[in-house]
Design a protein around this motif. Structure first.
Motif, mmCIF file in Angstrom:
data_model
loop_
_atom_site.group_PDB
_atom_site.id
_atom_site.type_symbol
_atom_site.label_atom_id
_atom_site.label_comp_id
_atom_site.label_asym_id
_atom_site.label_seq_id
_atom_site.Cartn_x
_atom_site.Cartn_y
_atom_site.Cartn_z
ATOM 1 N N LYS A 51 0.424 -3.136 1.319
ATOM 2 C CA LYS A 51 0.854 -3.675 2.612
ATOM 3 C C LYS A 51 2.046 -2.893 3.148
ATOM 4 O O LYS A 51 2.128 -2.626 4.341
ATOM 5 C CB LYS A 51 1.203 -5.153 2.465
ATOM 6 N N ASP A 52 2.979 -2.520 2.257
ATOM 7 C CA ASP A 52 4.129 -1.718 2.684
ATOM 8 C C ASP A 52 3.686 -0.370 3.233
ATOM 9 O O ASP A 52 4.204 0.100 4.246
ATOM 10 C CB ASP A 52 5.100 -1.506 1.521
ATOM 11 N N LEU A 54 0.835 0.350 4.627
ATOM 12 C CA LEU A 54 0.201 0.146 5.938
ATOM 13 C C LEU A 54 1.235 -0.117 7.019
ATOM 14 O O LEU A 54 1.084 0.352 8.149
ATOM 15 C CB LEU A 54 -0.798 -1.006 5.845
ATOM 16 N N GLU A 55 2.309 -0.835 6.693
ATOM 17 C CA GLU A 55 3.364 -1.078 7.668
ATOM 18 C C GLU A 55 4.059 0.219 8.065
ATOM 19 O O GLU A 55 4.331 0.456 9.245
ATOM 20 C CB GLU A 55 4.369 -2.072 7.122
ATOM 21 N N ARG A 57 2.755 3.232 7.910
ATOM 22 C CA ARG A 57 1.779 3.989 8.700
ATOM 23 C C ARG A 57 1.751 3.503 10.135
ATOM 24 O O ARG A 57 1.792 4.296 11.082
ATOM 25 C CB ARG A 57 0.401 3.876 8.072
ATOM 26 N N ASP A 58 1.690 2.178 10.322
ATOM 27 C CA ASP A 58 1.623 1.614 11.666
ATOM 28 C C ASP A 58 2.887 1.922 12.461
ATOM 29 O O ASP A 58 2.816 2.223 13.656
ATOM 30 C CB ASP A 58 1.386 0.101 11.603
ATOM 31 N N ALA A 59 4.053 1.859 11.802
ATOM 32 C CA ALA A 59 5.306 2.175 12.484
ATOM 33 C C ALA A 59 5.344 3.646 12.880
ATOM 34 O O ALA A 59 5.820 3.997 13.970
ATOM 35 C CB ALA A 59 6.488 1.847 11.565
ATOM 36 N N ILE A 61 2.699 5.568 13.554
ATOM 37 C CA ILE A 61 1.741 5.766 14.659
ATOM 38 C C ILE A 61 2.323 5.244 15.959
ATOM 39 O O ILE A 61 2.151 5.853 17.021
ATOM 40 C CB ILE A 61 0.401 5.079 14.325
ATOM 41 N N ALA A 62 3.016 4.103 15.881
ATOM 42 C CA ALA A 62 3.593 3.505 17.090
ATOM 43 C C ALA A 62 4.737 4.357 17.665
ATOM 44 O O ALA A 62 5.043 4.260 18.854
ATOM 45 C CB ALA A 62 4.089 2.100 16.804
#
Length: 63
Positions: A51-52, A54-55, A57-59, A61-62
């Motif tokens: 989960k860490d 993925l967080e 990665r998402d940050a 990409i954003a």
């Protein structure tokens, strides 16, 4: 005969297969590894580490 996550039926015992693999020459380079023998239950849940990742990665990409 047990059940795997997702409703699939498990016709083969898992523990003897893992023991046979670890006793064979194929496992010669396996060390310091925990092999869960739980019918796939641990594969169905995300660990906090995953989960860490993925967080992060998402940050990224954003932006």
């Amino acid at each position: 005969m047990g059940r795997k996550p997702g409703g699939a039926r498990d016709h083969r015992p898992v523990r003897p297969n893992v023991a046979a693999f670890l006793a064979s020459d194929l496992s010669g380079y396996v060390n310091g590894l925990m092999i869960p023998v739980d019918g796939g239950a641990s594969a169905m849940t995300q660990s906090s580490f995953a989960k860490d990742i993925l967080e992060v990665r998402d940050a990224f990409i954003a932006g």
